[in-house]
Design an enzyme around this catalytic site. Structure first.
Site, PDB file in Angstrom:
ATOM      1  CE1 TYR A 151     -44.670 124.063 137.844  1.00  0.00           C
ATOM      2  CE2 TYR A 151     -44.183 123.174 135.652  1.00  0.00           C
ATOM      3  CZ  TYR A 151     -43.984 123.172 137.029  1.00  0.00           C
ATOM      4  OH  TYR A 151     -43.083 122.291 137.591  1.00  0.00           O
ATOM      5  CE  LYS A 155     -41.242 125.181 138.443  1.00  0.00           C
ATOM      6  NZ  LYS A 155     -40.530 125.150 139.738  1.00  0.00           N
TER       7      LYS A 155
HETATM    8  P1  NAP Z   1     -45.084 118.193 145.510  1.00  0.00           P
HETATM    9  O1  NAP Z   1     -44.984 116.710 145.623  1.00  0.00           O
HETATM   10  O2  NAP Z   1     -46.429 118.801 145.250  1.00  0.00           O
HETATM   11  O3  NAP Z   1     -44.456 118.834 146.845  1.00  0.00           O
HETATM   12  C1  NAP Z   1     -44.480 120.219 146.995  1.00  0.00           C
HETATM   13  C2  NAP Z   1     -43.755 120.583 148.284  1.00  0.00           C
HETATM   14  O4  NAP Z   1     -43.776 122.006 148.387  1.00  0.00           O
HETATM   15  C3  NAP Z   1     -44.417 120.038 149.524  1.00  0.00           C
HETATM   16  O5  NAP Z   1     -43.418 119.684 150.452  1.00  0.00           O
HETATM   17  C4  NAP Z   1     -45.219 121.217 150.047  1.00  0.00           C
HETATM   18  O6  NAP Z   1     -45.348 121.169 151.460  1.00  0.00           O
HETATM   19  C5  NAP Z   1     -44.322 122.370 149.655  1.00  0.00           C
HETATM   20  N1  NAP Z   1     -45.002 123.650 149.529  1.00  0.00           N
HETATM   21  C6  NAP Z   1     -46.117 123.945 148.799  1.00  0.00           C
HETATM   22  N2  NAP Z   1     -46.430 125.238 148.947  1.00  0.00           N
HETATM   23  C7  NAP Z   1     -45.491 125.764 149.783  1.00  0.00           C
HETATM   24  C8  NAP Z   1     -45.265 127.048 150.307  1.00  0.00           C
HETATM   25  N3  NAP Z   1     -46.085 128.084 150.005  1.00  0.00           N
HETATM   26  N4  NAP Z   1     -44.215 127.253 151.136  1.00  0.00           N
HETATM   27  C9  NAP Z   1     -43.385 126.230 151.459  1.00  0.00           C
HETATM   28  N5  NAP Z   1     -43.543 124.976 150.981  1.00  0.00           N
HETATM   29  C10 NAP Z   1     -44.587 124.753 150.156  1.00  0.00           C
HETATM   30  O7  NAP Z   1     -44.135 118.769 144.371  1.00  0.00           O
HETATM   31  P2  NAP Z   1     -42.903 118.083 143.602  1.00  0.00           P
HETATM   32  O8  NAP Z   1     -43.449 117.315 142.451  1.00  0.00           O
HETATM   33  O9  NAP Z   1     -41.993 117.430 144.564  1.00  0.00           O
HETATM   34  O10 NAP Z   1     -42.226 119.394 142.983  1.00  0.00           O
HETATM   35  C11 NAP Z   1     -41.181 120.068 143.624  1.00  0.00           C
HETATM   36  C12 NAP Z   1     -40.580 121.085 142.670  1.00  0.00           C
HETATM   37  O11 NAP Z   1     -40.144 120.416 141.483  1.00  0.00           O
HETATM   38  C13 NAP Z   1     -41.536 122.180 142.205  1.00  0.00           C
HETATM   39  O12 NAP Z   1     -40.865 123.405 142.088  1.00  0.00           O
HETATM   40  C14 NAP Z   1     -41.974 121.693 140.839  1.00  0.00           C
HETATM   41  O13 NAP Z   1     -42.380 122.753 139.999  1.00  0.00           O
HETATM   42  C15 NAP Z   1     -40.708 121.030 140.351  1.00  0.00           C
HETATM   43  N6  NAP Z   1     -40.929 120.041 139.305  1.00  0.00           N
HETATM   44  C16 NAP Z   1     -41.663 118.921 139.539  1.00  0.00           C
HETATM   45  C17 NAP Z   1     -41.840 117.993 138.520  1.00  0.00           C
HETATM   46  C18 NAP Z   1     -42.629 116.719 138.691  1.00  0.00           C
HETATM   47  O14 NAP Z   1     -42.850 116.032 137.695  1.00  0.00           O
HETATM   48  N7  NAP Z   1     -43.044 116.351 139.885  1.00  0.00           N
HETATM   49  C19 NAP Z   1     -41.292 118.232 137.251  1.00  0.00           C
HETATM   50  C20 NAP Z   1     -40.545 119.394 137.055  1.00  0.00           C
HETATM   51  C21 NAP Z   1     -40.370 120.286 138.082  1.00  0.00           C
HETATM   52  P3  NAP Z   1     -46.713 121.495 152.243  1.00  0.00           P
HETATM   53  O15 NAP Z   1     -47.660 120.383 151.931  1.00  0.00           O
HETATM   54  O16 NAP Z   1     -46.326 121.582 153.649  1.00  0.00           O
HETATM   55  O17 NAP Z   1     -47.187 122.809 151.678  1.00  0.00           O
END
Ligand code: NAP
Length: 243
Positions: A151, A155
Site C-alpha cells: 500500500y 501511495k
Molecule cells: P472505501 O471506504 O473503502 O471506499 C472505496 C471506494 O472505492 C468505494 O466507493 C468503492 O466502490 C471504490 N472502488 C473500489 N475498487 C474500485 C475499482 N476497482 N474501481 C472503481 N471504484 C472502486 O475507501 P476510503 O477510505 O474512502 O479511501 C478512498 C481513498 O483514500 C483510497 O485511495 C485510500 O487509499 C485513500 N486513503 C484513505 C484513508 C482512510 O483512512 N480511510 C487514509 C489515507 C488514504 P465499490 O464498492 O463500488 O467498488
C-alpha cells in the site's frame, strides 16, 4: 458548469468529495465498481440538493472500462474539468506472507488506475488548456507502517507521479496535486482490528481520526481558483500523525 469525476465515489472519502464538489456547483460523475445502490444514493442526494450528477460503473483498474466511462462523460457533459483519482484498496500483509494476487490488485487499482484515468481526463483537458487532477495519496506514502509495504509503495508512487505529471502538464494550464490523509473514518479503517485502531489513535497528536468531509474540504480547495498557482504539491491531512 464545471464537470468533476470522482473515482470510487459510492462511499467514504470519494462520496464526501462528490457531495462537496456538487455543493461547489459542479456536475459530478459518481464512479463505482460494484456498489450500484450506494452510488445511485449519492446521485439522488446531489439532485435532491439541486445539483447535477450521474453514476457510472467502471472498474478503474481496467483500461477498456475507463475508456468507456470517459466516452460516456464526453457524451453526457462534453467536457471534464476536475478528476479526483480516489478509488483505492488496502491489503495489509507482512512481506513474508505477501499474496501475489493482492500485490497485483493494489498496483492495478492504486497505481495503474490513476494513470488510466489521468490520461483519459487530460486528453480532454488538454484541448481546452485547463483542468485539475487531484490524486488521493496517504500518510503511508511518507510514514512506515509495518504490514503496509505494498500500500505505501503505491501511495509513494502517487506522490511521485503527481509531481512529474504536474511538471509535464503545467504549460497546458492543467494542475496536478495530491492529498495525503492520515486515518479517516471510513470502511477502510473500520475494518481494521480494534487493537490496531487503538494503537493508531494513540499515535495521533490531535487524538481523533479525521472525517471524510475534512478530506473533501481540501479537495474542494485544490479544485478551486484559491489554488490556481499551486501544482505538484502533496497536502498532508493527518492530525499531526507524521510530525
Ligand atoms: P472505501 O471506504 O473503502 O471506499 C472505496 C471506494 O472505492 C468505494 O466507493 C468503492 O466502490 C471504490 N472502488 C473500489 N475498487 C474500485 C475499482 N476497482 N474501481 C472503481 N471504484 C472502486 O475507501 P476510503 O477510505 O474512502 O479511501 C478512498 C481513498 O483514500 C483510497 O485511495 C485510500 O487509499 C485513500 N486513503 C484513505 C484513508 C482512510 O483512512 N480511510 C487514509 C489515507 C488514504 P465499490 O464498492 O463500488 O467498488
Amino acid at each position: 458548469m464545471k464537470v468533476a469525476l470522482v473515482t470510487g465515489a459510492s462511499r467514504g472519502i470519494g462520496r464526501a468529495c462528490a457531495l462537496r464538489l456538487a455543493k461547489d456547483g459542479m456536475a459530478v460523475v459518481v464512479n463505482y465498481s460494484s456498489s450500484e445502490a450506494a452510488a445511485n444514493e449519492v446521485v439522488e442526494q446531489i439532485k435532491a440538493e439541486g445539483g447535477e450528477a450521474i453514476a457510472i460503473r467502471a472498474d478503474v483498474s481496467k483500461l477498456p472500462e475507463v475508456k468507456e466511462m470517459f466516452k460516456t462523460v464526453q457524451k453526457t457533459y462534453g467536457q471534464i474539468d476536475v478528476l479526483v483519482n480516489n478509488a483505492g484498496i488496502v491489503r495489509d500483509e507482512y512481506l513474508l506472507m505477501l499474496n501475489p494476487d493482492n500485490l497485483d490488485a493494489c498496483i492495478d487499482l492504486n497505481l495503474k488506475g490513476y494513470f488510466y484515468c489521468a490520461q483519459q481526463a487530460v486528453l480532454k483537458m488538454f484541448r481546452r488548456k485547463c483542468g485539475t487532477v487531484i490524486n488521493m495519496s496517504s500518510v503511508s506514502s511518507e510514514m512506515a507502517l509495518a504490514g503496509q509495504t505494498v500500500y505505501s509503495a503505491t501511495k509513494g508512487a502517487v506522490n511521485a507521479l503527481t509531481r512529474t505529471m504536474a511538471k509535464e502538464l503545467a504549460p497546458y494550464g492543467i494542475r496536478v496535486n495530491a492529498v495525503a490523509p492520515g486515518f479517516i473514518m471510513t470502511e477502510m479503517v473500520e475494518q481494521l482490528p480494534e487493537e490496531k485502531k487503538e494503537e493508531y489513535l494513540k499515535a495521533i497528536p490531535m487524538g481523533r481520526l479525521g472525517t471524510a468531509d475534512e478530506v473533501a474540504g481540501i479537495v474542494s480547495m485544490l479544485a478551486s481558483d484559491a489554488c490556481s498557482y499551486m501544482t505538484g504539491q502533496v497536502l498532508v491531512l493527518d492530525g499531526g500523525l507524521n510530525l
